[in-house]
Scaffold this motif. Structure first.
Motif, PDB file in Angstrom:
ATOM      1  N   CYS A  25       0.862  -1.181   0.000  1.00  0.00           N
ATOM      2  CA  CYS A  25       0.000   0.000   0.000  1.00  0.00           C
ATOM      3  C   CYS A  25       0.899   1.233   0.000  1.00  0.00           C
ATOM      4  O   CYS A  25       2.129   1.134  -0.015  1.00  0.00           O
ATOM      5  N   TYR A  27       1.656   3.172   2.288  1.00  0.00           N
ATOM      6  CA  TYR A  27       2.505   3.240   3.469  1.00  0.00           C
ATOM      7  C   TYR A  27       3.503   2.083   3.527  1.00  0.00           C
ATOM      8  O   TYR A  27       4.126   1.856   4.551  1.00  0.00           O
ATOM      9  N   CYS A  29       2.909  -0.986   3.689  1.00  0.00           N
ATOM     10  CA  CYS A  29       2.423  -2.202   4.332  1.00  0.00           C
ATOM     11  C   CYS A  29       2.504  -3.284   3.261  1.00  0.00           C
ATOM     12  O   CYS A  29       2.106  -3.072   2.118  1.00  0.00           O
ATOM     13  N   CYS A  44      -6.227  -2.440   2.851  1.00  0.00           N
ATOM     14  CA  CYS A  44      -5.126  -2.521   3.804  1.00  0.00           C
ATOM     15  C   CYS A  44      -5.679  -2.427   5.227  1.00  0.00           C
ATOM     16  O   CYS A  44      -6.433  -1.504   5.541  1.00  0.00           O
ATOM     17  N   ASN A  46      -4.276  -1.541   7.819  1.00  0.00           N
ATOM     18  CA  ASN A  46      -3.673  -0.447   8.583  1.00  0.00           C
ATOM     19  C   ASN A  46      -4.154   0.926   8.144  1.00  0.00           C
ATOM     20  O   ASN A  46      -4.225   1.845   8.954  1.00  0.00           O
ATOM     21  N   CYS A  47      -4.450   1.090   6.847  1.00  0.00           N
ATOM     22  CA  CYS A  47      -4.830   2.429   6.361  1.00  0.00           C
ATOM     23  C   CYS A  47      -6.114   2.438   5.540  1.00  0.00           C
ATOM     24  O   CYS A  47      -6.628   3.519   5.239  1.00  0.00           O
TER      25      CYS A  47
END
Ligand SMILES: [Zn+2]
Ligand SMILES: [Zn+2]
Length: 102
Positions: A25, A27, A29, A44, A46-47
């Motif tokens: 992604c 970021y 990840c 994702c 996380n985001c």
């Protein structure tokens, strides 16, 4: 340059720098293609963003020291498995939105 993480964050499958299965992604990840498709629904954890194929860094010094020998892959494992049920709830409102519109 991208941080080339060594494994899938969910299943811990090795993802070496030349892997064609690595997905990232924005970021960075990093997950394997199978987890992105079957567990994460291209969301994702996380985001909330989508994933793309991670580029393969050149293994040879074609130009200007921009290659794996100068910029080695990370060895820091980030094994943070998602809870599939919790992720399904998180992704439910997101996965139908194209990544470019999230
Ligand atoms: Zn995986
Ligand atoms: Zn992310």
């Amino acid at each position: 340059m991208l941080e080339l993480r060594p494994t899938c964050e969910h299943c811990n499958k090795p993802l070496p720098p030349d892997s064609l299965e690595a997905r990232i992604c924005t970021y960075e990840c990093t997950f394997c293609a199978a987890c992105v498709d079957t567990v994460l629904a291209n969301v994702c954890p996380n985001c909330g963003g989508g994933f793309v194929a991670r580029p393969v860094i050149p293994s040879k010094n074609w130009k200007g020291d921009n290659y794996l020998g100068k910029d080695p892959a990370s060895t820091t494992v980030r094994h943070r498995p998602v809870d599939p049920a919790a992720h399904a709830r998180f992704a439910a409102g997101i996965s139908s939105i194209p990544p470019a519109k999230r």
